[in-house]
Design a protein around this motif. Structure first.
Motif, PDB file in Angstrom:
ATOM      1  N   ASP A   1      14.941  12.338  -9.179  1.00 42.60           N
ATOM      2  CA  ASP A   1      14.228  12.750  -7.962  1.00 42.60           C
ATOM      3  C   ASP A   1      14.490  11.697  -6.877  1.00 42.60           C
ATOM      4  N   PRO A   2      15.713  11.675  -6.293  1.00 46.00           N
ATOM      5  CA  PRO A   2      16.099  10.620  -5.353  1.00 46.00           C
ATOM      6  C   PRO A   2      15.209  10.504  -4.118  1.00 46.00           C
ATOM      7  N   ALA A   3      14.490  11.554  -3.764  1.00 45.70           N
ATOM      8  CA  ALA A   3      13.634  11.513  -2.576  1.00 45.70           C
ATOM      9  C   ALA A   3      12.168  11.282  -2.937  1.00 45.70           C
ATOM     10  N   ASN A   4      11.900  10.876  -4.163  1.00 43.97           N
ATOM     11  CA  ASN A   4      10.519  10.664  -4.593  1.00 43.97           C
ATOM     12  C   ASN A   4       9.813   9.721  -3.621  1.00 43.97           C
ATOM     13  N   PRO A   5       8.689  10.163  -3.014  1.00 39.85           N
ATOM     14  CA  PRO A   5       8.057   9.347  -1.972  1.00 39.85           C
ATOM     15  C   PRO A   5       7.527   7.999  -2.456  1.00 39.85           C
ATOM     16  N   ILE A   6       6.971   7.945  -3.646  1.00 35.18           N
ATOM     17  CA  ILE A   6       6.439   6.674  -4.141  1.00 35.18           C
ATOM     18  C   ILE A   6       7.583   5.725  -4.512  1.00 35.18           C
ATOM     19  N   ALA A   7       8.536   6.201  -5.300  1.00 37.41           N
ATOM     20  CA  ALA A   7       9.626   5.340  -5.755  1.00 37.41           C
ATOM     21  C   ALA A   7      10.517   4.885  -4.594  1.00 37.41           C
ATOM     22  N   THR A   8      10.755   5.751  -3.610  1.00 36.56           N
ATOM     23  CA  THR A   8      11.586   5.324  -2.476  1.00 36.56           C
ATOM     24  C   THR A   8      10.842   4.302  -1.615  1.00 36.56           C
ATOM     25  N   HIS A   9       9.533   4.455  -1.501  1.00 41.95           N
ATOM     26  CA  HIS A   9       8.731   3.445  -0.780  1.00 41.95           C
ATOM     27  C   HIS A   9       8.844   2.093  -1.489  1.00 41.95           C
ATOM     28  N   ILE A  10       8.678   2.114  -2.802  1.00 40.88           N
ATOM     29  CA  ILE A  10       8.742   0.874  -3.572  1.00 40.88           C
ATOM     30  C   ILE A  10      10.136   0.248  -3.467  1.00 40.88           C
ATOM     31  N   ARG A  11      11.173   1.060  -3.591  1.00 42.96           N
ATOM     32  CA  ARG A  11      12.548   0.551  -3.526  1.00 42.96           C
ATOM     33  C   ARG A  11      12.833  -0.117  -2.187  1.00 42.96           C
ATOM     34  N   ALA A  12      12.198   0.354  -1.112  1.00 43.91           N
ATOM     35  CA  ALA A  12      12.439  -0.199   0.230  1.00 43.91           C
ATOM     36  C   ALA A  12      11.611  -1.449   0.525  1.00 43.91           C
ATOM     37  N   LEU A  13      10.675  -1.804  -0.344  1.00 42.66           N
ATOM     38  CA  LEU A  13       9.803  -2.951  -0.082  1.00 42.66           C
ATOM     39  C   LEU A  13      10.565  -4.277  -0.083  1.00 42.66           C
ATOM     40  N   ARG A  14      10.179  -5.120   0.851  1.00 44.24           N
ATOM     41  CA  ARG A  14      10.652  -6.504   0.913  1.00 44.24           C
ATOM     42  C   ARG A  14       9.401  -7.353   1.103  1.00 44.24           C
ATOM     43  N   ILE A  15       8.906  -7.899   0.015  1.00 46.76           N
ATOM     44  CA  ILE A  15       7.666  -8.674   0.055  1.00 46.76           C
ATOM     45  C   ILE A  15       7.957 -10.073  -0.470  1.00 46.76           C
ATOM     46  N   GLY A  16       7.574 -11.074   0.322  1.00 42.15           N
ATOM     47  CA  GLY A  16       7.778 -12.457  -0.093  1.00 42.15           C
ATOM     48  C   GLY A  16       9.234 -12.798  -0.326  1.00 42.15           C
ATOM     49  N   GLY A  17      10.133 -12.103   0.370  1.00 40.07           N
ATOM     50  CA  GLY A  17      11.555 -12.353   0.207  1.00 40.07           C
ATOM     51  C   GLY A  17      12.173 -11.674  -1.003  1.00 40.07           C
ATOM     52  N   HIS A  18      11.432 -10.783  -1.653  1.00 39.28           N
ATOM     53  CA  HIS A  18      11.923 -10.122  -2.869  1.00 39.28           C
ATOM     54  C   HIS A  18      12.022  -8.612  -2.656  1.00 39.28           C
ATOM     55  N   ALA A  19      13.075  -8.023  -3.209  1.00 40.85           N
ATOM     56  CA  ALA A  19      13.311  -6.586  -3.064  1.00 40.85           C
ATOM     57  C   ALA A  19      13.399  -5.885  -4.416  1.00 40.85           C
ATOM     58  N   ASP A  20      12.890  -6.520  -5.474  1.00 39.94           N
ATOM     59  CA  ASP A  20      13.004  -5.937  -6.815  1.00 39.94           C
ATOM     60  C   ASP A  20      11.650  -5.458  -7.357  1.00 39.94           C
ATOM     61  N   TRP A  21      10.804  -4.963  -6.486  1.00 39.82           N
ATOM     62  CA  TRP A  21       9.500  -4.433  -6.881  1.00 39.82           C
ATOM     63  C   TRP A  21       9.695  -3.096  -7.586  1.00 39.82           C
TER      64      TRP A  21
ATOM     65  N   HIS B   1       0.837  -1.201   0.000  1.00 39.47           N
ATOM     66  CA  HIS B   1       0.000   0.000   0.000  1.00 39.47           C
ATOM     67  C   HIS B   1       0.872   1.251   0.000  1.00 39.47           C
ATOM     68  N   ILE B   2       0.616   2.145  -0.930  1.00 32.95           N
ATOM     69  CA  ILE B   2       1.402   3.370  -1.074  1.00 32.95           C
ATOM     70  C   ILE B   2       0.470   4.564  -0.925  1.00 32.95           C
ATOM     71  N   GLN B   3       0.834   5.478  -0.044  1.00 32.00           N
ATOM     72  CA  GLN B   3       0.043   6.688   0.157  1.00 32.00           C
ATOM     73  C   GLN B   3       0.072   7.539  -1.117  1.00 32.00           C
ATOM     74  N   PRO B   4      -1.038   8.200  -1.453  1.00 32.59           N
ATOM     75  CA  PRO B   4      -1.043   9.058  -2.651  1.00 32.59           C
ATOM     76  C   PRO B   4       0.034  10.146  -2.562  1.00 32.59           C
ATOM     77  N   ALA B   5       0.681  10.376  -3.681  1.00 32.95           N
ATOM     78  CA  ALA B   5       1.710  11.408  -3.789  1.00 32.95           C
ATOM     79  C   ALA B   5       1.801  11.826  -5.254  1.00 32.95           C
ATOM     80  N   GLU B   6       2.435  12.965  -5.510  1.00 34.65           N
ATOM     81  CA  GLU B   6       2.615  13.376  -6.902  1.00 34.65           C
ATOM     82  C   GLU B   6       3.682  12.506  -7.543  1.00 34.65           C
ATOM     83  N   TYR B   7       3.597  12.373  -8.850  1.00 31.63           N
ATOM     84  CA  TYR B   7       4.518  11.501  -9.566  1.00 31.63           C
ATOM     85  C   TYR B   7       5.961  11.911  -9.318  1.00 31.63           C
TER      86      TYR B   7
END
Length: 170
Positions: free
Chosen positions: A77-97, A45-51
């Motif tokens: 945009d290294p601090a992009n809230p959506i992309a940084t959230h996605i980059r930090a995800l670890r789901i099902g043992g995978h970090a390449d979301w 789940h990702i909070q709404p943010a601008e692209y």
């Protein structure tokens, strides 16, 4: 010699890959075909943010390569809230979301659109939350996929939307 992987039926949870198998993407831009997995988990789940920030500059995106688009976005945009959230995800043992591109979204809508719509409705009460965005070839706009009706459109990249996460099986 390539190793052949066994995939589940489309719309089924693929335990080894951490999400729902959404089908095989067959890009027409020279990329090889690949299975696409989507996570509809609470972690995704990702909070709404601008692209991205209005001042961020980067080359036009690909209609197929969401992973490459997200890489370019993070460089601009290294601090992009959506992309940084996605980059930090670890789901099902995978970090390449990553954030899917336009035509990956079309595959998602065609194969699992009702599941995505139900997920977004459960996460967000507002109607606009049934849409998600990813970059277009025009750097001033973001791509929108409506998972209720299937339409695709563009909005200014400063519009706030939520996003979905996918991973490809290479």
């Amino acid at each position: 010699m390539s190793t052949r992987i066994s995939v589940p039926d489309v719309r089924k949870f693929w335990d080894a890959q951490g999400g729902i198998y959404a089908g095989t993407v067959h890009p027409r831009d020279g990329m090889p075909a690949y299975p696409l997995v989507i996570s509809l988990s609470d972690e995704a789940h990702i909070q709404p943010a601008e692209y991205c920030k209005p001042e961020a500059t980067f080359p036009p995106g690909s209609h197929w390569d969401g992973r490459g688009n997200m890489r370019s976005l993070l460089e601009a945009d290294p601090a992009n809230p959506i992309a940084t959230h996605i980059r930090a995800l670890r789901i099902g043992g995978h970090a390449d979301w990553y954030w899917p591109a336009k035509l990956e979204c079309a595959v998602l809508y065609a194969n699992v659109g009702d599941l995505v719509y139900a997920y977004l409705r459960a996460q967000h009460a507002q109607q606009w939350a049934t849409w998600m965005c990813q970059r277009t070839r025009n750097v001033e706009t973001a791509f929108i996929q409506d998972f209720r009706h299937g339409c695709q459109t563009y909005k200014p990249r400063v519009t706030k939307f939520t996003a979905l996460v996918v991973r490809r099986i290479d």
